[in-house]
Design a protein around this motif. Sequence first.
Motif, PDB file in Angstrom:
ATOM      1  N   LEU A 294      -5.136 -43.156 -47.783  1.00 26.65           N
ATOM      2  CA  LEU A 294      -5.509 -41.858 -48.372  1.00 26.65           C
ATOM      3  C   LEU A 294      -7.000 -41.596 -48.182  1.00 26.65           C
ATOM      4  O   LEU A 294      -7.420 -40.472 -47.902  1.00 26.65           O
ATOM      5  CB  LEU A 294      -5.182 -41.823 -49.876  1.00 26.65           C
ATOM      6  CG  LEU A 294      -3.807 -41.351 -50.307  1.00 26.65           C
ATOM      7  CD1 LEU A 294      -3.744 -41.341 -51.833  1.00 26.65           C
ATOM      8  CD2 LEU A 294      -3.515 -39.945 -49.762  1.00 26.65           C
ATOM      9  N   GLY A 295      -7.792 -42.663 -48.353  1.00 24.95           N
ATOM     10  CA  GLY A 295      -9.236 -42.559 -48.169  1.00 24.95           C
ATOM     11  C   GLY A 295      -9.555 -42.144 -46.729  1.00 24.95           C
ATOM     12  O   GLY A 295     -10.387 -41.245 -46.496  1.00 24.95           O
ATOM     13  N   ALA A 296      -8.880 -42.818 -45.803  1.00 25.53           N
ATOM     14  CA  ALA A 296      -9.111 -42.505 -44.387  1.00 25.53           C
ATOM     15  C   ALA A 296      -8.710 -41.060 -44.088  1.00 25.53           C
ATOM     16  O   ALA A 296      -9.426 -40.343 -43.378  1.00 25.53           O
ATOM     17  CB  ALA A 296      -8.321 -43.482 -43.516  1.00 25.53           C
ATOM     18  N   ARG A 298      -8.608 -38.551 -46.221  1.00 23.44           N
ATOM     19  CA  ARG A 298      -9.558 -37.633 -46.861  1.00 23.44           C
ATOM     20  C   ARG A 298     -10.847 -37.530 -46.027  1.00 23.44           C
ATOM     21  O   ARG A 298     -11.353 -36.432 -45.769  1.00 23.44           O
ATOM     22  CB  ARG A 298      -9.871 -38.083 -48.285  1.00 23.44           C
ATOM     23  CG  ARG A 298     -10.879 -37.178 -48.980  1.00 23.44           C
ATOM     24  CD  ARG A 298     -11.201 -37.653 -50.382  1.00 23.44           C
ATOM     25  NE  ARG A 298     -10.258 -37.104 -51.351  1.00 23.44           N
ATOM     26  CZ  ARG A 298     -10.231 -37.456 -52.641  1.00 23.44           C
ATOM     27  NH1 ARG A 298     -11.046 -38.384 -53.077  1.00 23.44           N
ATOM     28  NH2 ARG A 298      -9.378 -36.897 -53.462  1.00 23.44           N
ATOM     29  N   THR A 299     -11.377 -38.696 -45.657  1.00 26.81           N
ATOM     30  CA  THR A 299     -12.629 -38.690 -44.892  1.00 26.81           C
ATOM     31  C   THR A 299     -12.437 -37.980 -43.543  1.00 26.81           C
ATOM     32  O   THR A 299     -13.277 -37.163 -43.126  1.00 26.81           O
ATOM     33  CB  THR A 299     -13.123 -40.139 -44.659  1.00 26.81           C
ATOM     34  OG1 THR A 299     -13.017 -40.847 -45.884  1.00 26.81           O
ATOM     35  CG2 THR A 299     -14.564 -40.155 -44.182  1.00 26.81           C
ATOM     36  N   SER A 300     -11.287 -38.281 -42.915  1.00 30.47           N
ATOM     37  CA  SER A 300     -11.022 -37.659 -41.606  1.00 30.47           C
ATOM     38  C   SER A 300     -10.874 -36.154 -41.746  1.00 30.47           C
ATOM     39  O   SER A 300     -11.391 -35.391 -40.908  1.00 30.47           O
ATOM     40  CB  SER A 300      -9.749 -38.252 -41.000  1.00 30.47           C
ATOM     41  OG  SER A 300      -9.902 -39.638 -40.848  1.00 30.47           O
ATOM     42  N   TYR A 302     -12.233 -34.305 -43.956  1.00 28.14           N
ATOM     43  CA  TYR A 302     -13.585 -33.796 -44.217  1.00 28.14           C
ATOM     44  C   TYR A 302     -14.378 -33.654 -42.913  1.00 28.14           C
ATOM     45  O   TYR A 302     -15.043 -32.642 -42.665  1.00 28.14           O
ATOM     46  CB  TYR A 302     -14.297 -34.743 -45.190  1.00 28.14           C
ATOM     47  CG  TYR A 302     -15.689 -34.317 -45.570  1.00 28.14           C
ATOM     48  CD1 TYR A 302     -15.907 -33.403 -46.611  1.00 28.14           C
ATOM     49  CD2 TYR A 302     -16.811 -34.813 -44.887  1.00 28.14           C
ATOM     50  CE1 TYR A 302     -17.193 -33.016 -46.959  1.00 28.14           C
ATOM     51  CE2 TYR A 302     -18.087 -34.436 -45.236  1.00 28.14           C
ATOM     52  CZ  TYR A 302     -18.272 -33.530 -46.274  1.00 28.14           C
ATOM     53  OH  TYR A 302     -19.547 -33.147 -46.620  1.00 28.14           O
ATOM     54  N   LEU A 303     -14.271 -34.733 -42.079  1.00 29.41           N
ATOM     55  CA  LEU A 303     -14.976 -34.716 -40.791  1.00 29.41           C
ATOM     56  C   LEU A 303     -14.480 -33.565 -39.927  1.00 29.41           C
ATOM     57  O   LEU A 303     -15.258 -32.809 -39.344  1.00 29.41           O
ATOM     58  CB  LEU A 303     -14.762 -36.049 -40.055  1.00 29.41           C
ATOM     59  CG  LEU A 303     -15.457 -37.263 -40.668  1.00 29.41           C
ATOM     60  CD1 LEU A 303     -14.949 -38.549 -40.024  1.00 29.41           C
ATOM     61  CD2 LEU A 303     -16.977 -37.143 -40.496  1.00 29.41           C
ATOM     62  N   ARG A 306     -15.694 -30.271 -41.122  1.00 26.94           N
ATOM     63  CA  ARG A 306     -17.088 -30.045 -40.767  1.00 26.94           C
ATOM     64  C   ARG A 306     -17.240 -29.696 -39.290  1.00 26.94           C
ATOM     65  O   ARG A 306     -18.010 -28.823 -38.906  1.00 26.94           O
ATOM     66  CB  ARG A 306     -17.924 -31.276 -41.102  1.00 26.94           C
ATOM     67  CG  ARG A 306     -18.732 -31.053 -42.382  1.00 26.94           C
ATOM     68  CD  ARG A 306     -19.524 -32.256 -42.766  1.00 26.94           C
ATOM     69  NE  ARG A 306     -20.775 -32.383 -42.002  1.00 26.94           N
ATOM     70  CZ  ARG A 306     -21.731 -33.260 -42.329  1.00 26.94           C
ATOM     71  NH1 ARG A 306     -21.570 -34.055 -43.374  1.00 26.94           N
ATOM     72  NH2 ARG A 306     -22.827 -33.349 -41.620  1.00 26.94           N
ATOM     73  N   LYS A 307     -16.442 -30.398 -38.448  1.00 24.61           N
ATOM     74  CA  LYS A 307     -16.543 -30.172 -36.997  1.00 24.61           C
ATOM     75  C   LYS A 307     -16.044 -28.776 -36.609  1.00 24.61           C
ATOM     76  O   LYS A 307     -16.508 -28.182 -35.658  1.00 24.61           O
ATOM     77  CB  LYS A 307     -15.733 -31.228 -36.234  1.00 24.61           C
ATOM     78  CG  LYS A 307     -16.421 -32.589 -36.212  1.00 24.61           C
ATOM     79  CD  LYS A 307     -15.591 -33.616 -35.459  1.00 24.61           C
ATOM     80  CE  LYS A 307     -16.302 -34.956 -35.445  1.00 24.61           C
ATOM     81  NZ  LYS A 307     -15.463 -36.003 -34.838  1.00 24.61           N
TER      82      LYS A 307
ATOM     83  N   ASN B  16     -10.458 -46.541 -42.565  1.00 24.69           N
ATOM     84  CA  ASN B  16     -11.403 -46.199 -43.624  1.00 24.69           C
ATOM     85  C   ASN B  16     -12.831 -46.441 -43.170  1.00 24.69           C
ATOM     86  O   ASN B  16     -13.700 -45.565 -43.301  1.00 24.69           O
ATOM     87  CB  ASN B  16     -11.128 -47.071 -44.855  1.00 24.69           C
ATOM     88  CG  ASN B  16     -10.631 -46.254 -46.017  1.00 24.69           C
ATOM     89  OD1 ASN B  16     -11.023 -45.089 -46.150  1.00 24.69           O
ATOM     90  ND2 ASN B  16      -9.788 -46.848 -46.830  1.00 24.69           N
ATOM     91  N   PRO B 106      -8.940 -42.924 -53.129  1.00 31.72           N
ATOM     92  CA  PRO B 106      -9.714 -42.345 -52.017  1.00 31.72           C
ATOM     93  C   PRO B 106     -11.036 -41.788 -52.537  1.00 31.72           C
ATOM     94  O   PRO B 106     -11.056 -41.070 -53.537  1.00 31.72           O
ATOM     95  CB  PRO B 106      -8.796 -41.229 -51.502  1.00 31.72           C
ATOM     96  CG  PRO B 106      -7.902 -40.898 -52.657  1.00 31.72           C
ATOM     97  CD  PRO B 106      -7.748 -42.136 -53.469  1.00 31.72           C
ATOM     98  N   LEU B 109     -15.844 -37.688 -51.679  1.00 34.52           N
ATOM     99  CA  LEU B 109     -16.879 -37.675 -50.644  1.00 34.52           C
ATOM    100  C   LEU B 109     -18.158 -36.991 -51.089  1.00 34.52           C
ATOM    101  O   LEU B 109     -19.247 -37.382 -50.681  1.00 34.52           O
ATOM    102  CB  LEU B 109     -16.326 -37.033 -49.362  1.00 34.52           C
ATOM    103  CG  LEU B 109     -15.161 -37.817 -48.740  1.00 34.52           C
ATOM    104  CD1 LEU B 109     -14.616 -37.074 -47.525  1.00 34.52           C
ATOM    105  CD2 LEU B 109     -15.604 -39.223 -48.343  1.00 34.52           C
TER     106      LEU B 109
END
Lengths: 507, 121
Positions: A294-296, A298-300, A302-303, A306-307, B16, B106, B109
């Motif tokens: 889930l963290g991955a 979410r971060t992805s 977000y990235l 942004r891109k 991650n 998660p 951010l």
Amino acid sequence: MTEQSNHPGRGRLRDPEVLLSILDKLPSSIFVKDEDLNFVYSNDLHCAMIGQSEGALLGKCDADFYPEENAKAFLANDRAVIDSGKTSIVEENAISAAGVTTPVLTRKARLDAPDGKTYLIGSNTDLTEIKKREDQYKVLTETVPVGIVQIREDGHIVFSNPLFIAYCGGDVSGDAGLRVIEKLQETHPHFPGQACRFETDIQGLGGEPRAVIVISSGWLRVGGDVRSAIISVVDVSAMTELRRVNAEISRLNRELAENVKKLKEAQDELIKKGKMEQLGQLTATVAHELRNPLGAVRTSAYLLERKLKNHNLGVEAQFERINNGINRCDNTITQLLDFSRTRSLNCQLGNFDEWLAQIIQDEVPKLPASVTVTLSLGLDDAHIPFDPARLQRAVVNLLSNASEAMVGVAGGSKVMTGDHRLSVSTKRDGGGIAISFSDNGPGMSPDVLQRIREPLFTTKSFGTGLGIPAVEQIVVQHGGRLDVTSAPGEGATFVIWLPDEQKHDAA
Amino acid sequence: MTRKLNILVVDDDAANAESLAELFQMDDHRVIIAYDGQQAVEAFSLNKVDVGFFDVMMPNKNGVDSFMEIKAEHPEARIYFMTGYSADDLIQKAVAGGALGVFSKPVDLSRLLKAVESEAA
């Protein structure tokens, strides 16, 4: 004599033959001796008793028929009667020529007869039957398991059987008996004059106290002029003991049933705890395994967002759905963890109002804008022991539960606008504190209210059905409780009650 | 102008670790990735690390143990933790040992980027 001889009945009995036949038929042995103590008459029964015919008897004396010792005693007694003129009544044993001994009551009197001579007349009444009855009576009073005493109205003990004497401490003088009777009189006002029956304790001289039933006949005339009462004393100590043992057994039985019930509850609790521990481990593993990806994600996301920001691709709604999805997954995992966590609490003494105000301040911005939260603190800086991390989960769960009840969540069917009010307040309550969450949502039917604590029960089209059970779990771990009141159309109120002091058992 | 940091990201979950690395790199920070606790200790001794973001549960050496080891060598080390669920005892040990904060996965951010920003300020 002159008057008596005029009696009409006497005239007919003047015939000596008739008189002699009557004497022969009498159930007493009758004899007459002259002044020298030789027999001059013996009726049939007397002859039978000695075992001689009348002819053999006449002109002889006792020395001719009885052993020397007996004869001497008889003759001395005869002589005394003749000399004194006093009637003698004695119990003695008559022994026949055949050696048969018969207990007899012998009456002897001097007769100064009309012929100028002096005679000794005697009669023997056979006491065999009476003696037999007397023996029976004696055995009866000595063996009956009842203490018996006969007391006269003047306070004199006429008779007491061995058991009554034993009850009085074995004192045969009668004083102890009287003391026992006096004690009984104190117990029962009408004793012993009125017929009565009662239960009490008695204690003789140096004796063990014993529980007894006392029965009095009341005053009766039992021979003689002075009335007396027959008192029976029945020892019921054994029965009293039996009753006590019985009561004790009943009590133990009740206790046993209670303990079995407790044991069953403890067993159920243990099974539940075991299952919860398993569930806890499973949930922790699943949580870990889900939250990393889930963290991955979410971060992805977000990235990616942004891109793509300045490319005008119109993908904002898609990103919002992705982020909402991540949040929902995270919330579900959190609720599962809240519910299944059985680790012991990490309690700290803290200013509860201050802590709660901070949580509300942090959490309210996360609620839909239409929800107004009012906070009313009433604990005056009270410090209580609680696990902040765990209790925060309980508070957050109740906040989001109320919010969802009033508003629904994104994508839900409920109206997103309106007057949604949630009032949170604290106050002292009994030996603890109460934190109340009152919403003005649709409320719950009694049916729903009854099931709201069941794990997996939910009225929503989403959700785990673990929120409220998790709250309750956390609160109960704190030694507190969760109260819920609600009615359809009247909102709902959840009240967490926490004790001032933590019990230090395995929470 | 905020300064550019050397950031150590420690996570056995590659997706991650790498997505976070990319996130920090977007803001022109230099990122070193370690995939377990042992690598984290080595990375710290080989590089000048301004701030670290450590996972807790990892093979070889968990994040807290490697943190304690690093702290012993580099008391000035600035390290945050990220965890999938609270392994309460370990987290408490880390906080007591001087960890700067704990993010639950998660990771939120905006909070994470704020932390980096404050380190760079």
